[in-house]
Design an enzyme around this catalytic site. Structure first.
Site, mmCIF file in Angstrom:
data_model
loop_
_atom_site.group_PDB
_atom_site.id
_atom_site.type_symbol
_atom_site.label_atom_id
_atom_site.label_comp_id
_atom_site.label_asym_id
_atom_site.label_seq_id
_atom_site.Cartn_x
_atom_site.Cartn_y
_atom_site.Cartn_z
ATOM 1 N N LYS A 172 -16.824 -7.027 51.955
ATOM 2 C CA LYS A 172 -17.584 -6.031 51.200
ATOM 3 C C LYS A 172 -18.172 -6.580 49.899
ATOM 4 O O LYS A 172 -19.199 -6.115 49.433
ATOM 5 C CB LYS A 172 -16.715 -4.818 50.908
ATOM 6 C CG LYS A 172 -16.476 -3.968 52.142
ATOM 7 C CD LYS A 172 -15.978 -2.590 51.771
ATOM 8 C CE LYS A 172 -15.963 -1.674 52.973
ATOM 9 N NZ LYS A 172 -14.869 -2.010 53.924
ATOM 10 N N GLU A 201 -19.465 5.505 46.770
ATOM 11 C CA GLU A 201 -18.525 6.370 47.484
ATOM 12 C C GLU A 201 -17.447 5.465 48.041
ATOM 13 O O GLU A 201 -17.668 4.288 48.270
ATOM 14 C CB GLU A 201 -19.245 7.087 48.627
ATOM 15 C CG GLU A 201 -19.355 6.280 49.945
ATOM 16 C CD GLU A 201 -20.251 5.050 49.864
ATOM 17 O OE1 GLU A 201 -21.062 4.967 48.918
ATOM 18 O OE2 GLU A 201 -20.127 4.151 50.726
ATOM 19 N N SER A 239 -12.718 -9.602 59.152
ATOM 20 C CA SER A 239 -13.458 -8.979 58.033
ATOM 21 C C SER A 239 -12.636 -8.882 56.764
ATOM 22 O O SER A 239 -13.192 -8.844 55.665
ATOM 23 C CB SER A 239 -13.947 -7.592 58.455
ATOM 24 O OG SER A 239 -12.873 -6.821 58.970
HETATM 25 C C1 LIG Z 1 -14.666 -1.518 55.149
HETATM 26 C C2 LIG Z 1 -14.125 -2.480 56.084
HETATM 27 C C3 LIG Z 1 -14.583 -2.572 57.408
HETATM 28 C C4 LIG Z 1 -15.576 -1.623 58.014
HETATM 29 O O1 LIG Z 1 -16.835 -1.641 57.432
HETATM 30 P P1 LIG Z 1 -18.106 -2.295 58.161
HETATM 31 O O2 LIG Z 1 -19.245 -1.826 57.334
HETATM 32 O O3 LIG Z 1 -18.132 -1.765 59.549
HETATM 33 O O4 LIG Z 1 -17.930 -3.762 58.128
HETATM 34 C C5 LIG Z 1 -14.078 -3.579 58.222
HETATM 35 N N1 LIG Z 1 -13.149 -4.441 57.770
HETATM 36 C C6 LIG Z 1 -12.670 -4.379 56.513
HETATM 37 C C7 LIG Z 1 -11.639 -5.368 56.087
HETATM 38 C C8 LIG Z 1 -13.133 -3.404 55.617
HETATM 39 O O5 LIG Z 1 -12.636 -3.355 54.378
#
Ligand SMILES: *Cc1c(COP(=O)(O)O)cnc(C)c1O
Length: 397
Positions: free
Chosen positions: A89, A111, A377
């Protein structure tokens, strides 16, 4: 076929900017300026430098030998979990804060659901010395105290939202309301590839650094700049958009999106928006939405707080409807098993969201020589309470 956005802000049938009159000026200003700002070499240099020195990029592309052995494919993990603040993010919030500054904005709103995007926004506001207000549902505030306190420590104001179910959807509505009242000085940092055009495209461009790096790193590892498969989890879809971006129109590369099935896609407790959603407008975008027969938005459910958004980025709605991406729904239990497996095989505790991407290996067979790149992610630190609760019940902890 071209899977990028068209000049009107649509991916196929999906996208656009369905906004109230009062927001028109804000969104139009952004639409007119974002490409020119993003293409400015001075902007690019500042963005790249912060990604390198502050975020810690490039994130490694790690060949997961034991996971590869187990599933019979050449599996690489794109390690967004190693970024500053622990997830992808931050790539987006760095980009948007630099853009906000160039547009002369002095006040940032955001948000947040679980608090991850709130923390990433509060982080870059501290970095740039900007005022930061984060809208968060009261229910989420109660569940996510650690992130609330992080945001406050970073100097942000967390505003409780008491409407609706008091979760992410309601916090987003409140942030939009704020933006209407402060058009001149405020930039709204949206946390995923959702919202009215140009947000989905802008956020995808900021996250596209992920696939830009994958291309270079695969050459070093495999002697070619593309994999056979890309796998990522999809909440709103930003880490997946970044992972797919430079391969969208390269049909040699198969795309797999993992969405959260919750207790199962045929139950009421699910966040499988692509499989269960129908066309509709949410937060300014025409896309797939979890809704009742008469168009009321349905509260999604997943064990993973980052995946329970009732919409989906229009880019992904298009990729799914055109059959360009394969969409697999991964349940809570499958994700929890996959998280434990990665931890025990590779010594990496993934975020629960990322564990949904890993759940794909239980559903899909690959061939031994096929190269699969899967984006981790985020890291699992924020999910330890859930892991402790669930694995204790199973007698593992
Ligand atoms: C917020 C988040 C997501 C989901 O958000 P996307 O916009 O779909 O990437 C996925 N993995 C992590 C670690 C997150 O913090």
């Amino acid at each position: 076929m071209d899977y990028n956005i068209n000049k009107d802000g649509y991916y196929g049938d999906f996208g656009g900017a369905y906004i109230p009159e009062i927001l028109y000026a804000n969104v139009e200003e952004l639409r007119e300026r974002y490409l020119e700002i993003l293409d400015d070499p001075a902007f690019r240099m500042e963005f790249d430098q912060l990604l390198r020195d502050y975020v810690g990029r490039p994130s490694p592309l790690y060949f997961a030998a034991r996971l590869s052995e187990k599933y019979g494919a050449r599996i690489y993990l794109k390690r967004e979990d190693l970024n500053h603040t622990g997830a992808h993010k931050i790539n987006n919030t760095i980009g948007q804060i630099l853009l906000a500054r160039r547009m002369g904005k002095t006040r940032i709103i955001a948000e947040t659901g679980a608090g991850q995007h709130g923390v990433a926004s509060a982080t870059v506001c501290a970095l740039m010395g900007m005022k930061c207000i984060v809208y968060m549902g009261e229910t989420d505030i109660a569940r996510q105290q650690l992130n609330v306190k992080k945001m406050e420590m970073l100097g942000a104001e967390v505003r409780p939202v008491t409407s609706g179910n008091k979760t992410l959807k309601d916090a987003t509505n409140e942030a939009i309301r704020d933006w209407c009242c402060h058009p001149a000085d405020t930039h709204y940092i949206i946390g995923s590839v959702v919202g009215p055009h140009p947000y989905p495209d802008m956020v995808a461009r900021f996250q596209s650094v992920i696939s830009e790096e994958i291309k270079k790193q695969l050459v070093e590892h495999e002697g070619r700049d593309y994999p056979d498969y890309l796998v990522a989890c999809v909440g709103g879809g930003s880490n997946a958009a970044g992972t797919f971006y430079h391969y969208l129109n390269d049909e040699r590369v198969k795309l797999i999106a993992a969405e959260a099935a919750g207790l199962g896609i045929d139950t009421e407790k699910t966040a499988a928006t692509i499989r269960r959603g129908r066309k509709g407008v949410i937060h300014g975008s025409y896309t797939l939405v979890m809704q009742t027969e008469d168009g009321q938005i349905v509260e999604p459910y997943s064990v993973s707080a980052g995946l329970d958004y009732p919409g989906i980025g229009p880019l992904h709605a298009n990729l799914a409807s055109k059959g360009r991406a394969e969409v697999l729904a991964v349940t809570d239990d499958e994700a929890l098993a996959a998280a434990l497996e990665l931890t025990r095989l590779e010594g990496i505790i993934p975020a629960l969201e990322s564990a949904h991407a890993l759940g794909v290996f239980g559903q899909k067979k690959f061939r031994k020589e096929e190269v699969v790149v899967l984006t981790i992610s985020g890291r699992g630190d924020k999910d330890m309470d859930t892991y402790i609760e669930r694995y204790s019940q199973m007698g593992i902890l």
